[in-house]
Each structure stands twice: as structure tokens, then as C-alpha cells.
Design a protein around this motif. Structure first.
Motif, PDB file in Angstrom:
ATOM      1  N   SER A  40      -8.914   9.802  29.732  1.00  0.00           N
ATOM      2  CA  SER A  40     -10.118   8.951  29.842  1.00  0.00           C
ATOM      3  C   SER A  40     -11.532   8.697  30.032  1.00  0.00           C
ATOM      4  N   GLY A  41     -11.975   8.630  29.500  1.00  0.00           N
ATOM      5  CA  GLY A  41     -13.743   8.356  30.126  1.00  0.00           C
ATOM      6  C   GLY A  41     -14.501   9.518  30.137  1.00  0.00           C
ATOM      7  N   LYS A  42     -13.779  11.048  30.350  1.00  0.00           N
ATOM      8  CA  LYS A  42     -14.591  12.197  30.454  1.00  0.00           C
ATOM      9  C   LYS A  42     -15.911  13.219  29.329  1.00  0.00           C
ATOM     10  N   GLU A  43     -16.246  12.694  27.956  1.00  0.00           N
ATOM     11  CA  GLU A  43     -16.675  12.370  26.826  1.00  0.00           C
ATOM     12  C   GLU A  43     -16.796  11.147  26.512  1.00  0.00           C
ATOM     13  N   PRO A  44     -17.878  10.688  26.283  1.00  0.00           N
ATOM     14  CA  PRO A  44     -17.672   9.631  25.506  1.00  0.00           C
ATOM     15  C   PRO A  44     -17.966   9.605  24.050  1.00  0.00           C
ATOM     16  N   ALA A  45     -16.666   8.941  24.006  1.00  0.00           N
ATOM     17  CA  ALA A  45     -16.542   8.255  22.363  1.00  0.00           C
ATOM     18  C   ALA A  45     -17.686   8.475  21.185  1.00  0.00           C
ATOM     19  N   GLU A  46     -17.508   8.892  20.075  1.00  0.00           N
ATOM     20  CA  GLU A  46     -18.239   8.763  18.886  1.00  0.00           C
ATOM     21  C   GLU A  46     -18.290   7.523  18.876  1.00  0.00           C
ATOM     22  N   GLY A 197     -14.211   4.099  20.699  1.00  0.00           N
ATOM     23  CA  GLY A 197     -12.674   4.710  20.163  1.00  0.00           C
ATOM     24  C   GLY A 197     -12.008   3.956  20.621  1.00  0.00           C
ATOM     25  N   GLY A 198     -11.901   2.323  20.626  1.00  0.00           N
ATOM     26  CA  GLY A 198     -10.826   1.301  20.374  1.00  0.00           C
ATOM     27  C   GLY A 198      -9.813   1.836  19.570  1.00  0.00           C
ATOM     28  N   VAL A 199     -10.370   1.341  18.281  1.00  0.00           N
ATOM     29  CA  VAL A 199      -9.157   1.714  16.991  1.00  0.00           C
ATOM     30  C   VAL A 199      -8.804   2.797  16.698  1.00  0.00           C
ATOM     31  N   ASP A 200      -9.454   4.019  17.085  1.00  0.00           N
ATOM     32  CA  ASP A 200      -8.455   4.758  17.563  1.00  0.00           C
ATOM     33  C   ASP A 200      -7.098   4.642  17.723  1.00  0.00           C
ATOM     34  N   ASP A 201      -7.628   4.684  19.654  1.00  0.00           N
ATOM     35  CA  ASP A 201      -6.456   4.047  20.446  1.00  0.00           C
ATOM     36  C   ASP A 201      -5.383   3.059  19.856  1.00  0.00           C
ATOM     37  N   ILE A 202      -5.803   2.686  19.392  1.00  0.00           N
ATOM     38  CA  ILE A 202      -5.088   1.527  18.103  1.00  0.00           C
ATOM     39  C   ILE A 202      -4.323   2.086  17.164  1.00  0.00           C
ATOM     40  N   ARG A 203      -5.160   2.451  16.253  1.00  0.00           N
ATOM     41  CA  ARG A 203      -3.821   3.731  15.548  1.00  0.00           C
ATOM     42  C   ARG A 203      -2.827   4.600  16.012  1.00  0.00           C
ATOM     43  N   LYS A 204      -3.498   5.051  17.741  1.00  0.00           N
ATOM     44  CA  LYS A 204      -2.431   6.461  18.361  1.00  0.00           C
ATOM     45  C   LYS A 204      -1.360   5.284  18.923  1.00  0.00           C
ATOM     46  N   ALA A 205      -1.820   4.078  19.411  1.00  0.00           N
ATOM     47  CA  ALA A 205      -0.434   3.021  19.453  1.00  0.00           C
ATOM     48  C   ALA A 205      -0.675   3.516  21.139  1.00  0.00           C
ATOM     49  N   LYS A 206      -2.191   3.317  21.856  1.00  0.00           N
ATOM     50  CA  LYS A 206      -1.964   4.472  22.366  1.00  0.00           C
ATOM     51  C   LYS A 206      -2.906   3.247  24.125  1.00  0.00           C
ATOM     52  N   VAL A 207      -2.515   2.780  25.177  1.00  0.00           N
ATOM     53  CA  VAL A 207      -3.364   2.382  26.408  1.00  0.00           C
ATOM     54  C   VAL A 207      -4.011   2.862  27.169  1.00  0.00           C
ATOM     55  N   GLN A 208      -5.337   3.138  27.209  1.00  0.00           N
ATOM     56  CA  GLN A 208      -6.180   3.930  27.936  1.00  0.00           C
ATOM     57  C   GLN A 208      -7.530   2.836  28.668  1.00  0.00           C
ATOM     58  N   THR A 209      -7.608   3.358  29.681  1.00  0.00           N
ATOM     59  CA  THR A 209      -8.797   2.724  30.378  1.00  0.00           C
ATOM     60  C   THR A 209     -10.743   3.060  29.679  1.00  0.00           C
ATOM     61  N   ILE A 210     -11.519   2.145  29.658  1.00  0.00           N
ATOM     62  CA  ILE A 210     -13.117   2.164  29.665  1.00  0.00           C
ATOM     63  C   ILE A 210     -13.408   3.002  31.293  1.00  0.00           C
ATOM     64  N   GLY A 211     -13.549   4.454  30.821  1.00  0.00           N
ATOM     65  CA  GLY A 211     -13.913   5.267  32.541  1.00  0.00           C
ATOM     66  C   GLY A 211     -12.127   6.254  32.691  1.00  0.00           C
ATOM     67  N   PRO A 212     -12.415   6.880  33.458  1.00  0.00           N
ATOM     68  CA  PRO A 212     -11.368   6.816  34.412  1.00  0.00           C
ATOM     69  C   PRO A 212     -10.817   6.034  34.960  1.00  0.00           C
ATOM     70  N   ALA A 213      -9.737   6.246  34.775  1.00  0.00           N
ATOM     71  CA  ALA A 213      -8.585   5.460  35.016  1.00  0.00           C
ATOM     72  C   ALA A 213      -8.329   5.019  36.604  1.00  0.00           C
ATOM     73  N   SER A 214      -8.033   5.920  37.394  1.00  0.00           N
ATOM     74  CA  SER A 214      -8.319   5.918  38.990  1.00  0.00           C
ATOM     75  C   SER A 214     -10.028   4.895  39.732  1.00  0.00           C
ATOM     76  N   PHE A 215     -10.998   5.325  38.839  1.00  0.00           N
ATOM     77  CA  PHE A 215     -12.014   4.607  39.116  1.00  0.00           C
ATOM     78  C   PHE A 215     -11.672   2.731  38.630  1.00  0.00           C
ATOM     79  N   SER A 216     -11.138   2.843  37.235  1.00  0.00           N
ATOM     80  CA  SER A 216     -11.062   1.290  36.634  1.00  0.00           C
ATOM     81  C   SER A 216     -10.296   0.744  37.301  1.00  0.00           C
ATOM     82  N   PHE A 217      -9.127   0.870  37.816  1.00  0.00           N
ATOM     83  CA  PHE A 217      -8.093   0.873  38.644  1.00  0.00           C
ATOM     84  C   PHE A 217      -8.534   0.428  40.136  1.00  0.00           C
ATOM     85  N   ILE A 218      -8.977   0.464  40.398  1.00  0.00           N
ATOM     86  CA  ILE A 218      -9.497   0.985  41.984  1.00  0.00           C
ATOM     87  C   ILE A 218     -10.602  -0.548  41.851  1.00  0.00           C
ATOM     88  N   GLU A 219     -11.204  -0.408  40.293  1.00  0.00           N
ATOM     89  CA  GLU A 219     -12.015  -1.604  40.582  1.00  0.00           C
ATOM     90  C   GLU A 219     -12.109  -2.557  40.276  1.00  0.00           C
TER      91      GLU A 219
END
Length: 286
Positions: A40-46, A197-219
Motif C-alpha cells: 500500500s502506498g508504493k504507487e499512486p492510485a489513478e 483508490g478507495g472505491v476499488d478497495d471497497i469493491r475488493k473488501a480490503k482495508v489498507q492504509t494511505i501510504g505504507p502501513a508501517s509509516f501510518s501506524f507509527i504516525e
């Protein structure tokens, strides 16, 4: 790899922790899917715009007190959007617990617009507008703009083919926690803006952070618990990177006991089932 979630809880709810021990067990299990996920966050979503009707959203799905606030601000010439989890829930055809509004009006202008309105919060102030015994939260682009934007320069680039307003909205979405919460809905143009890319993740039923998860959870370590709660309530899954970050950084939620005045014991483990292609994550809070 993806991890879907299923949770069970056991607790003694009627006594403070100082008098009795409270134990909560949360477990996640899933088949390891034969797909390759991008961290998550490695490439910008369209970024995309969606017509709300295409996603099955109508104005009647918005609670009356929220419509009163939206109409009041719109009549003054301000831009208004629904943001966050309420947009996600509308797409999922769920009744939102509450509706959050963000506007181009300054908070003092919001307060002047409504007779029963108060500004709350010191570090990140918002408005509470009282309508029909309900409270509608309103934040301002001007106030959110003073918050430092996370250092995601290496993870996200400015979306292409976007104008000044798109850039304004995009910068605000960068401050949010999960892609599925990084949506903005303009109920007047009937457009949903999706820069993460939130709509795509809703359709995939997936939870992921905006940006790398490790950075987000440290923040913000509270995002770990929010991620688990959202996944459990919606029946969503985590990507491998998010699950591993939850495991590696789970002890950071112990900081929260300083805020709530409670003493917590936490244990996290991850294991693979002896038979079958499953990965399990366990989180214990006592």
C-alpha cells in the motif's frame, strides 16, 4: 496474499480495569490468495470521479440533519462535501453511524450560519452543529490545511490532469487513515472524488492504509485498532503488508493506556495452520 478477518470477543464489561481484568481476543484468519499485491502506498492510485447514481447513492440516503447543514452552507456560497466513513457506508448500502462534512467555509463562518453551533477542540478544532437533537460535525479545509501533511513525497505524486480544486481535495485526503475512508462526495454535483483508490478497495473488501502501513501506524498507533474494528464490522480483509505491520507494531497501542488511564497487556502472534493454506493473526488485550 490477502487476509480476511473474523473476530470473536470475550469480556467483563461492568467493572473498571482496576477492579477486574478484562480480556479481549481478536483473531483473523484467511486463505492465502494466489494474487500479487502491491504494497500500500508504493504507487499512486489513478484518481477517479464517480457519479453517485452509478454507485447507487441518492440524496434520500443522507440524514435530514446533515442535509440541513449542507443546504445551509451551500446557500451561503460555500463548497461542501461528505467525507470519510459515511461515504464508504453509503457505497456499501449501509446506514452511516454519522455524517462528517468538510467545507470551504472557515469555522467562524460556519458558526455564524447556524444558531445552534459551537467550535470544539483545541489542536484540531471542528464545529458541532445541533439540528433536531442531532450533532453534525463540520470541519474546514482552512483548519485542516494547518495540519502538517505526512511526508509521503516518495510514495505519492500529485495526481495528473487535476486542477487546483482537485489538488486541494487530494491534499486533504492524504491526511486520512485508510483508502476506503479517503473519499469525498459532493451531493450537489453528485460526484464522488476518489484520489486514493478507495472505491476499488471497497469493491475488493480490503482495508489498507494511505501510504505504507508501517509509516501510518507509527504516525498514529490508534489506527491499528481502527483497522481491526473496521475489518471486523464490514467483513473486510487486510493485505499481507498491513497484517504484518499490525503484528510488528501492535505493542505501540500500549501508549493509549496513558490517555485512557487503563493498564493494558497485549500479545500478538501470527501463525500458519498445520493443514491448509491459511494464515492466522491473534491479538489479545487484557
Amino acid at each position: 496474499m490477502a487476509i480476511s478477518t473474523g473476530f470473536a470477543f470475550s469480556c467483563r464489561p461492568h467493572f473498571p480495569l482496576s477492579q477486574s481484568m478484562r480480556k479481549v481476543f481478536m483473531s483473523c484468519s484467511a486463505a492465502i490468495e494466489a494474487i500479487e499485491e502491491i504494497d500500500s502506498g508504493k504507487e499512486p492510485a489513478e484518481w477517479k470521479r464517480f457519479n453517485s447514481k452509478e454507485l447507487g447513492i441518492s440524496s434520500s440516503m443522507i440524514a435530514r440533519p446533515t442535509r440541513v447543514v449542507l443546504n445551509g452552507l451551500k446557500s451561503k456560497g460555500f463548497e461542501v462535501y461528505l467525507v470519510g466513513g459515511c461515504v464508504r457506508d453509503l457505497i456499501l448500502k449501509r446506514t452511516p453511524k454519522d455524517f462528517d462534512i468538510i467545507t470551504t467555509a472557515e469555522l467562524k463562518e460556519v458558526r455564524r450560519t447556524f444558531s445552534h453551533c459551537e467550535i470544539v477542540g483545541r489542536r484540531f478544532p471542528i464545529c458541532h452543529v445541533h439540528v433536531d437533537d442531532e450533532v453534525v460535525e463540520v470541519s474546514s479545509f482552512h483548519t485542516s490545511g494547518i495540519r502538517p501533511v505526512r511526508n509521503l513525497g516518495l510514495s505519492f505524486e500529485k495526481p495528473v490532469d487535476c486542477d487546483e480544486k482537485d489538488h486541494f481535495r487530494w491534499r486533504n485526503c492524504l491526511r486520512r487513515d485508510f483508502t476506503i475512508n479517503g473519499l469525498m462526495f459532493d451531493p450537489y454535483s453528485k460526484l464522488i472524488y476518489d484520489y486514493m483508490g478507495g472505491v476499488d478497495d471497497i469493491r475488493k473488501a480490503k482495508v489498507q492504509t494511505i501510504g505504507p502501513a508501517s509509516f501510518s501506524f507509527i504516525e498514529d498507533c490508534a489506527r491499528i485498532l481502527r483497522a481491526i474494528r473496521i475489518a471486523a464490522r464490514l467483513g473486510f480483509r487486510f493485505g499481507r503488508e498491513t497484517a504484518l505491520s499490525i503484528k510488528n507494531l501492535s505493542s505501540s497501542v500500549l501508549r493509549l493506556d496513558r490517555v485512557h488511564g487503563e493498564h493494558l497487556f497485549l500479545s500478538v502472534s501470527m501463525w500458519k495452520a498445520p493443514h491448509g493454506n491459511e494464515l492466522h493473526v491473534g491479538l489479545w488485550l487484557c
